[in-house]
Design a protein around this motif. Structure first.
Motif, PDB file in Angstrom:
ATOM      1  N   ARG A  37      23.745 -11.203  10.480  1.00 34.27           N
ATOM      2  CA  ARG A  37      24.161 -11.210  11.882  1.00 34.27           C
ATOM      3  C   ARG A  37      24.421  -9.790  12.386  1.00 34.27           C
ATOM      4  O   ARG A  37      24.146  -9.559  13.736  1.00 34.27           O
ATOM      5  N   ASP A  41      22.542  -8.401  15.588  1.00 34.33           N
ATOM      6  CA  ASP A  41      23.328  -7.920  16.878  1.00 34.33           C
ATOM      7  C   ASP A  41      22.869  -6.304  17.214  1.00 34.33           C
ATOM      8  O   ASP A  41      23.045  -5.877  18.219  1.00 34.33           O
ATOM      9  N   CYS A 116      24.519  -1.021  19.081  1.00 32.12           N
ATOM     10  CA  CYS A 116      25.775  -0.866  18.621  1.00 32.12           C
ATOM     11  C   CYS A 116      26.193   0.602  18.611  1.00 32.12           C
ATOM     12  O   CYS A 116      26.989   0.976  17.648  1.00 32.12           O
ATOM     13  N   PRO A 122      29.132  -3.845  14.921  1.00 30.61           N
ATOM     14  CA  PRO A 122      28.758  -4.787  16.076  1.00 30.61           C
ATOM     15  C   PRO A 122      30.071  -5.038  16.821  1.00 30.61           C
ATOM     16  O   PRO A 122      31.285  -4.791  16.555  1.00 30.61           O
ATOM     17  N   ALA A 123      29.957  -5.560  18.042  1.00 33.80           N
ATOM     18  CA  ALA A 123      30.862  -5.678  19.052  1.00 33.80           C
ATOM     19  C   ALA A 123      31.975  -6.762  18.530  1.00 33.80           C
ATOM     20  O   ALA A 123      33.060  -6.594  18.902  1.00 33.80           O
ATOM     21  N   TRP A 124      31.398  -7.732  17.980  1.00 31.96           N
ATOM     22  CA  TRP A 124      32.396  -8.847  17.256  1.00 31.96           C
ATOM     23  C   TRP A 124      33.155  -8.257  16.077  1.00 31.96           C
ATOM     24  O   TRP A 124      34.054  -9.039  15.774  1.00 31.96           O
ATOM     25  N   TRP A 125      32.856  -7.444  15.595  1.00 32.77           N
ATOM     26  CA  TRP A 125      33.867  -6.797  14.488  1.00 32.77           C
ATOM     27  C   TRP A 125      34.941  -6.343  14.834  1.00 32.77           C
ATOM     28  O   TRP A 125      35.067  -5.484  15.568  1.00 32.77           O
ATOM     29  N   PRO A 126      36.156  -6.637  14.256  1.00 32.74           N
ATOM     30  CA  PRO A 126      37.332  -6.263  14.623  1.00 32.74           C
ATOM     31  C   PRO A 126      37.566  -4.811  14.521  1.00 32.74           C
ATOM     32  O   PRO A 126      37.155  -4.117  13.513  1.00 32.74           O
ATOM     33  N   ARG A 127      37.960  -4.096  15.551  1.00 43.53           N
ATOM     34  CA  ARG A 127      38.334  -2.693  15.356  1.00 43.53           C
ATOM     35  C   ARG A 127      39.383  -2.288  14.414  1.00 43.53           C
ATOM     36  O   ARG A 127      39.204  -1.073  13.903  1.00 43.53           O
TER      37      ARG A 127
END
Length: 131
Positions: A37, A41, A116, A122-127
């Motif tokens: 994924r 993404d 990215c 990816p944007a959905w990965w927790p910062r």
């Protein structure tokens, strides 16, 4: 080790090894889906078929690592400290395996991924969770 304790160890092994195998497969499939994924993404790779081929090469060793981890967690820690502690150690290790796989393959350093940018995460990965 006496004969009675050998029988108990064999009986315990017969109970936990099917669970170890299923847990190892779940961790491996989840890790490969997570990386796939992230690649999709961030537009990494050629296409989904080529990316799946690359992840298939990672899948088999990952199954071995995850099954070994769960076997140690349930077989050693679970026998000494209790089944719940062994299961907790297995889950924590599985999350660690998934995170390590994502850090190793999910964010290819130096790959030009404009979706990215700038860090290929990816944007959905927790910062708060570094990769």
């Amino acid at each position: 080790m006496s004969r009675g304790s050998q029988g108990a160890v064999r009986q315990r092994a017969a109970v936990i090894w099917p669970f170890v195998s299923v847990a190892g497969l779940v961790v491996s499939v989840g890790g490969c889906l997570l990386v796939g994924r992230a690649w999709r993404d961030c537009d990494v790779g050629v296409n989904a078929v080529a990316d799946s081929g690359a992840l298939a090469l990672v899948f088999v060793p990952l199954v071995a690592v995850a099954c070994t981890w769960w076997g140690a967690a349930l077989g050693v820690v679970g026998r000494r400290a209790g089944n719940w502690v062994g299961t907790l150690v297995g889950v924590v290790g599985s999350v660690g395996i998934g995170w390590a796989l994502m850090a190793w393959l999910g964010v290819p350093d130096g790959y030009p991924a404009p979706l990215c940018a700038p860090d290929n995460v990816p944007a959905w990965w927790p910062r708060w969770l570094p990769v």
